[in-house]
Design a protein around this motif. Structure first.
Motif, PDB file in Angstrom:
ATOM      1  N   MET A 157      -8.374   1.468 -55.054  1.00  0.00           N
ATOM      2  CA  MET A 157      -7.222   1.892 -54.269  1.00  0.00           C
ATOM      3  C   MET A 157      -6.253   2.659 -55.158  1.00  0.00           C
ATOM      4  SD  MET A 157      -3.787   1.296 -53.380  1.00  0.00           S
ATOM      5  CE  MET A 157      -3.454  -0.179 -54.278  1.00  0.00           C
ATOM      6  N   LYS A 158      -5.661   3.709 -54.570  1.00  0.00           N
ATOM      7  CA  LYS A 158      -4.593   4.454 -55.229  1.00  0.00           C
ATOM      8  C   LYS A 158      -3.559   4.797 -54.178  1.00  0.00           C
ATOM      9  CE  LYS A 158      -3.580   8.556 -57.981  1.00  0.00           C
ATOM     10  NZ  LYS A 158      -4.153   9.759 -58.619  1.00  0.00           N
ATOM     11  N   SER A 159      -2.308   4.467 -54.466  1.00  0.00           N
ATOM     12  CA  SER A 159      -1.224   4.710 -53.525  1.00  0.00           C
ATOM     13  C   SER A 159      -0.091   5.432 -54.250  1.00  0.00           C
ATOM     14  CB  SER A 159      -0.742   3.378 -52.947  1.00  0.00           C
ATOM     15  OG  SER A 159       0.228   3.577 -51.956  1.00  0.00           O
ATOM     16  N   GLU A 160       0.184   6.655 -53.841  1.00  0.00           N
ATOM     17  CA  GLU A 160       1.261   7.442 -54.451  1.00  0.00           C
ATOM     18  C   GLU A 160       2.519   7.282 -53.615  1.00  0.00           C
ATOM     19  OE1 GLU A 160       0.638  11.210 -56.123  1.00  0.00           O
ATOM     20  OE2 GLU A 160      -1.525  10.938 -56.295  1.00  0.00           O
ATOM     21  N   HIS A 161       3.615   6.907 -54.276  1.00  0.00           N
ATOM     22  CA  HIS A 161       4.896   6.655 -53.615  1.00  0.00           C
ATOM     23  C   HIS A 161       5.891   7.749 -53.981  1.00  0.00           C
ATOM     24  CE1 HIS A 161       2.813   2.833 -53.688  1.00  0.00           C
ATOM     25  NE2 HIS A 161       3.610   2.417 -52.720  1.00  0.00           N
ATOM     26  N   ARG A 162       6.482   8.366 -52.948  1.00  0.00           N
ATOM     27  CA  ARG A 162       7.518   9.374 -53.149  1.00  0.00           C
ATOM     28  C   ARG A 162       8.805   8.886 -52.491  1.00  0.00           C
ATOM     29  NH1 ARG A 162       3.765  12.111 -50.661  1.00  0.00           N
ATOM     30  NH2 ARG A 162       5.193  12.866 -49.063  1.00  0.00           N
ATOM     31  N   ARG A 163       9.902   8.992 -53.233  1.00  0.00           N
ATOM     32  CA  ARG A 163      11.201   8.506 -52.740  1.00  0.00           C
ATOM     33  C   ARG A 163      11.631   9.278 -51.486  1.00  0.00           C
ATOM     34  NH1 ARG A 163      14.701   5.125 -54.926  1.00  0.00           N
ATOM     35  NH2 ARG A 163      13.836   5.282 -57.032  1.00  0.00           N
ATOM     36  N   LYS A 164      12.083   8.535 -50.478  1.00  0.00           N
ATOM     37  CA  LYS A 164      12.566   9.145 -49.241  1.00  0.00           C
ATOM     38  C   LYS A 164      14.019   9.576 -49.362  1.00  0.00           C
ATOM     39  CE  LYS A 164      11.150   7.363 -45.166  1.00  0.00           C
ATOM     40  NZ  LYS A 164      10.854   6.306 -44.190  1.00  0.00           N
ATOM     41  N   ASN A 165      14.812   8.753 -50.022  1.00  0.00           N
ATOM     42  CA  ASN A 165      16.237   9.086 -50.143  1.00  0.00           C
ATOM     43  C   ASN A 165      16.805   8.570 -51.429  1.00  0.00           C
ATOM     44  OD1 ASN A 165      16.215   6.353 -49.496  1.00  0.00           O
ATOM     45  ND2 ASN A 165      17.270   6.634 -47.552  1.00  0.00           N
TER      46      ASN A 165
END
Length: 159
Positions: A151-159
């Motif tokens: 598994m690989k999950s990339e997280h990008r900030r929303k605010n």
């Protein structure tokens, strides 16, 4: 009795906020790949514990939700935590630490083997890329003694 957050707790603070997570999951060679997009929120319990709650939709399974807890056990001298999700009946317990760069937290656990009986070792790693991006990966120890990323999950900030 009331312990205070340490520098190790401060490291976890950078995960707080609202994130968009794009996840790719494949439970073994030849297995289908699942992709999903979800929302993740990380909040703090007074700087000692961090709750990372996620949820989204998967094209094969429908909606899902997860909860990860992370903290630093001062007496053990290790990061500790748990993970569970709506798609599983087990509670994963973590222990681990930061790498030499201070950017990657690796958490080790033991859990059920994917697709077969018994248990195996797993490593989940959180790598902070910068203030607006971090990556969560999960690896499973195969019967051949090799680590396989599942598994690989990339997280990008929303605010």
């Amino acid at each position: 009795m009331f312990e205070k957050p340490q520098a190790e707790h401060e490291w976890l603070k950078q995960l707080t906020g609202n994130w968009i997570a794009e996840t790719e999951c494949q439970m073994g060679p030849g297995e289908p790949t699942y992709n999903s997009v979800g929302d993740v929120n990380c909040r703090s319990l007074e700087g000692m514990w961090y709750l990372i709650e996620g949820g989204g939709e998967d094209e094969a399974s429908g909606s899902w939700s997860t909860l990860m807890t992370l903290g630093y056990d001062i007496k053990l001298g290790q990061y500790v935590g748990t993970f569970t999700g709506s798609m599983m009946s087990c509670l994963w317990s973590y222990q681990g630490g930061l790498d030499a760069t201070g950017c990657k937290l690796t958490l080790e656990t033991v859990g059920p083997k994917c697709g077969s009986e018994g248990t195996t070792s797993y490593k989940d790693a959180i790598e902070v890329i910068d203030e607006s991006r971090w990556i969560l990966t999960s690896e499973m120890l195969t019967e051949e003694g090799e680590w396989l990323q599942i598994m690989k999950s990339e997280h990008r900030r929303k605010n």
